[in-house]
Design an enzyme around this catalytic site. Sequence first.
Site, PDB file in Angstrom:
ATOM      1  N   ASP A 295       0.890 -75.282 -13.625  1.00 55.09           N
ATOM      2  CA  ASP A 295       0.313 -74.429 -12.573  1.00 55.09           C
ATOM      3  C   ASP A 295      -0.101 -73.103 -13.203  1.00 55.09           C
ATOM      4  O   ASP A 295       0.502 -72.067 -12.959  1.00 55.09           O
ATOM      5  CB  ASP A 295       1.346 -74.228 -11.464  1.00 55.09           C
ATOM      6  CG  ASP A 295       0.778 -73.475 -10.272  1.00 55.09           C
ATOM      7  OD1 ASP A 295      -0.423 -73.185 -10.272  1.00 55.09           O
ATOM      8  OD2 ASP A 295       1.544 -73.173  -9.342  1.00 55.09           O
TER       9      ASP A 295
ATOM     10  N   GLU B 113      -2.268 -70.111 -13.257  1.00 50.94           N
ATOM     11  CA  GLU B 113      -3.107 -69.355 -12.322  1.00 50.94           C
ATOM     12  C   GLU B 113      -3.597 -68.063 -12.975  1.00 50.94           C
ATOM     13  O   GLU B 113      -2.924 -67.050 -12.885  1.00 50.94           O
ATOM     14  CB  GLU B 113      -2.311 -69.071 -11.048  1.00 50.94           C
ATOM     15  CG  GLU B 113      -1.824 -70.327 -10.339  1.00 50.94           C
ATOM     16  CD  GLU B 113      -1.137 -70.047  -9.006  1.00 50.94           C
ATOM     17  OE1 GLU B 113      -1.385 -68.981  -8.406  1.00 50.94           O
ATOM     18  OE2 GLU B 113      -0.350 -70.879  -8.559  1.00 50.94           O
ATOM     19  N   TYR B 114      -4.789 -68.106 -13.635  1.00 52.07           N
ATOM     20  CA  TYR B 114      -5.687 -69.245 -13.775  1.00 52.07           C
ATOM     21  C   TYR B 114      -6.343 -69.190 -15.144  1.00 52.07           C
ATOM     22  O   TYR B 114      -6.597 -68.086 -15.653  1.00 52.07           O
ATOM     23  CB  TYR B 114      -6.801 -69.190 -12.709  1.00 52.07           C
ATOM     24  CG  TYR B 114      -6.280 -69.254 -11.294  1.00 52.07           C
ATOM     25  CD1 TYR B 114      -5.904 -70.463 -10.732  1.00 52.07           C
ATOM     26  CD2 TYR B 114      -6.180 -68.093 -10.540  1.00 52.07           C
ATOM     27  CE1 TYR B 114      -5.448 -70.526  -9.410  1.00 52.07           C
ATOM     28  CE2 TYR B 114      -5.707 -68.156  -9.222  1.00 52.07           C
ATOM     29  CZ  TYR B 114      -5.341 -69.383  -8.669  1.00 52.07           C
ATOM     30  OH  TYR B 114      -4.870 -69.435  -7.389  1.00 52.07           O
TER      31      TYR B 114
ATOM     32  N   THR C 190      -5.171 -76.113  -1.371  1.00 51.10           N
ATOM     33  CA  THR C 190      -6.115 -75.973  -0.260  1.00 51.10           C
ATOM     34  C   THR C 190      -5.451 -75.259   0.908  1.00 51.10           C
ATOM     35  O   THR C 190      -5.191 -75.854   1.974  1.00 51.10           O
ATOM     36  CB  THR C 190      -6.662 -77.352   0.142  1.00 51.10           C
ATOM     37  OG1 THR C 190      -5.584 -78.299   0.155  1.00 51.10           O
ATOM     38  CG2 THR C 190      -7.716 -77.818  -0.834  1.00 51.10           C
ATOM     39  N   TYR C 191      -5.176 -73.991   0.690  1.00 52.73           N
ATOM     40  CA  TYR C 191      -4.588 -73.111   1.698  1.00 52.73           C
ATOM     41  C   TYR C 191      -4.802 -71.671   1.259  1.00 52.73           C
ATOM     42  O   TYR C 191      -5.382 -71.419   0.194  1.00 52.73           O
ATOM     43  CB  TYR C 191      -3.100 -73.400   1.904  1.00 52.73           C
ATOM     44  CG  TYR C 191      -2.339 -73.838   0.672  1.00 52.73           C
ATOM     45  CD1 TYR C 191      -2.054 -72.943  -0.357  1.00 52.73           C
ATOM     46  CD2 TYR C 191      -1.902 -75.145   0.528  1.00 52.73           C
ATOM     47  CE1 TYR C 191      -1.363 -73.342  -1.486  1.00 52.73           C
ATOM     48  CE2 TYR C 191      -1.217 -75.559  -0.603  1.00 52.73           C
ATOM     49  CZ  TYR C 191      -0.938 -74.651  -1.607  1.00 52.73           C
ATOM     50  OH  TYR C 191      -0.257 -75.060  -2.729  1.00 52.73           O
ATOM     51  N   ASP C 192      -4.340 -70.738   2.083  1.00 48.48           N
ATOM     52  CA  ASP C 192      -4.546 -69.303   1.819  1.00 48.48           C
ATOM     53  C   ASP C 192      -6.025 -68.918   1.830  1.00 48.48           C
ATOM     54  O   ASP C 192      -6.452 -68.021   1.094  1.00 48.48           O
ATOM     55  CB  ASP C 192      -3.906 -68.865   0.492  1.00 48.48           C
ATOM     56  CG  ASP C 192      -2.397 -68.767   0.592  1.00 48.48           C
ATOM     57  OD1 ASP C 192      -1.869 -68.843   1.717  1.00 48.48           O
ATOM     58  OD2 ASP C 192      -1.739 -68.617  -0.454  1.00 48.48           O
TER      59      ASP C 192
ATOM     60  N   GLY D 177       2.924 -70.900 -11.761  1.00 53.14           N
ATOM     61  CA  GLY D 177       2.950 -70.192 -10.486  1.00 53.14           C
ATOM     62  C   GLY D 177       2.331 -68.813 -10.634  1.00 53.14           C
ATOM     63  O   GLY D 177       2.066 -68.332 -11.741  1.00 53.14           O
ATOM     64  N   TRP D 178       2.101 -68.177  -9.498  1.00 49.62           N
ATOM     65  CA  TRP D 178       1.492 -66.849  -9.519  1.00 49.62           C
ATOM     66  C   TRP D 178       2.410 -65.862 -10.246  1.00 49.62           C
ATOM     67  O   TRP D 178       3.605 -65.803  -9.991  1.00 49.62           O
ATOM     68  CB  TRP D 178       1.233 -66.365  -8.103  1.00 49.62           C
ATOM     69  CG  TRP D 178       0.491 -65.064  -8.072  1.00 49.62           C
ATOM     70  CD1 TRP D 178       1.001 -63.835  -7.793  1.00 49.62           C
ATOM     71  CD2 TRP D 178      -0.895 -64.864  -8.361  1.00 49.62           C
ATOM     72  NE1 TRP D 178       0.025 -62.884  -7.870  1.00 49.62           N
ATOM     73  CE2 TRP D 178      -1.158 -63.484  -8.227  1.00 49.62           C
ATOM     74  CE3 TRP D 178      -1.935 -65.721  -8.719  1.00 49.62           C
ATOM     75  CZ2 TRP D 178      -2.424 -62.947  -8.439  1.00 49.62           C
ATOM     76  CZ3 TRP D 178      -3.187 -65.180  -8.927  1.00 49.62           C
ATOM     77  CH2 TRP D 178      -3.424 -63.811  -8.776  1.00 49.62           C
TER      78      TRP D 178
ATOM     79  N   TRP E 193       3.179 -77.400  -0.173  1.00 47.42           N
ATOM     80  CA  TRP E 193       3.807 -76.158  -0.572  1.00 47.42           C
ATOM     81  C   TRP E 193       4.524 -75.599   0.651  1.00 47.42           C
ATOM     82  O   TRP E 193       3.850 -75.233   1.607  1.00 47.42           O
ATOM     83  CB  TRP E 193       2.793 -75.134  -1.117  1.00 47.42           C
ATOM     84  CG  TRP E 193       3.555 -73.922  -1.588  1.00 47.42           C
ATOM     85  CD1 TRP E 193       3.755 -72.748  -0.910  1.00 47.42           C
ATOM     86  CD2 TRP E 193       4.267 -73.798  -2.806  1.00 47.42           C
ATOM     87  NE1 TRP E 193       4.551 -71.902  -1.622  1.00 47.42           N
ATOM     88  CE2 TRP E 193       4.885 -72.516  -2.801  1.00 47.42           C
ATOM     89  CE3 TRP E 193       4.476 -74.637  -3.904  1.00 47.42           C
ATOM     90  CZ2 TRP E 193       5.681 -72.067  -3.859  1.00 47.42           C
ATOM     91  CZ3 TRP E 193       5.247 -74.178  -4.950  1.00 47.42           C
ATOM     92  CH2 TRP E 193       5.834 -72.906  -4.923  1.00 47.42           C
TER      93      TRP E 193
ATOM     94  N   ASP F  92       4.055 -80.652 -14.325  1.00 45.62           N
ATOM     95  CA  ASP F  92       2.937 -80.068 -13.574  1.00 45.62           C
ATOM     96  C   ASP F  92       2.644 -78.703 -14.178  1.00 45.62           C
ATOM     97  O   ASP F  92       3.555 -77.890 -14.348  1.00 45.62           O
ATOM     98  CB  ASP F  92       3.310 -79.931 -12.099  1.00 45.62           C
ATOM     99  CG  ASP F  92       2.250 -79.228 -11.280  1.00 45.62           C
ATOM    100  OD1 ASP F  92       1.185 -79.828 -11.053  1.00 45.62           O
ATOM    101  OD2 ASP F  92       2.486 -78.075 -10.860  1.00 45.62           O
TER     102      ASP F  92
END
Length: 399
Positions: free
Chosen positions: A159, A161-162, A236-238, A121-122, A380, A157
Amino acid sequence: MKKTVLVSCTAALFTTVLCAACSSTKITGAELHPTVASYIRTWPLGSTVEDQKANIHWSAKELKGGSMTDLIIAFAHAKSDGTIYFPDVESTEHPFPGMWSEVTKIRKRYPNLKIHVSIGGWGADQFSPVAADPAKRAVFVQSVLALVEEKKLDGIDIDWEYPVGPDWGEEIPHSPEDGANFIEMLSQIRTGFGALEQKTGKKYSISIAAPGSSWYPQKVDVVKVASIVDTIKLMTYDYYGGWSSTTGHHANLYNNPADPAWGGWSTAQSVDTYLAAGVPASKLIVGVAFYGRAWKGVADGGTNGLFRKFSEPAYPDGLSWPDLKKLLEPGSGYTQYWDDTAKAPYLYNGDIFVTYTDAREIAEIGAYVKQKGLGGVMVWEYGHDTDGELMKPLYDSLN
């Protein structure tokens, strides 16, 4: 996926036809069993910091597991030595000590639901140094295997970033070697899962979350990544937010040529970028946002506030689906609009502009995923729609 107050993030079965002339097998249709995955937060529910002080978390009885194939618990983090922990679950401020008990209840209620944990996550800043150090990387992999076995998970998963990082992402540690180290980390997890599968007789999946952007496939060997993982979940957002120069759609399916930002960006463009890079369609999972973004001080400009300058962001913590439903009620002062080019809804009250996702756009996304033969969709995140009002039409759009 961004862990702010609100926002951010399996092998496919296809029908085949044998070509008599070339004796080769080709994918000719959409998945028989597409993935419908939802991330679910580990921190308290609520749209604002004040809301979250009540320390209310999700429970098994609220989860509509029949409207999804996969549930992804977000997030675990890596410590500097490579071991995995859950910062929100173990928090002294807003602890969630009963999370695993709720997971057990979910598993009993929905035995076919696959349950995963997302690491990252971020703001998860230990990936680069851990992946670069063979000893720490080995600790990380063993920690993943131990977590999956202990909690009886169906997979993991990642995640990050990045890896390598975008040019604007200086706040998160990254290096030019991240791409190779990322692939080595994934390869070692896959090898470890192979050994675990021999022990348990169960199959385990690996997915990654990747930005719906053009720079990522240029810096990361996504074809090699796709050869290791089961799916690549595209965030696919933000596309638009408080950082943008104008209002706009933050999760539109298609580009609108009227968008002043280089024609804008879209989910379809994100997918095409990864397909052009060589990623199989069946490995791509499209992200769907169950939250909205907003701006105020927006003039009409003949577009009902779309692609217009603003004075400042509105609802800086984002809007969950319950928040958005209030704005959709008669008497709220907002009018709902539909961009038929972008296939995206928006709201405007003469001052505040809101971009979001609704059931109409979800139907368009489902049709697109089937038409392109993609692996499915992911959300999300479930905490934005605990009543499952958007999950059901999303699931139905693919089944």
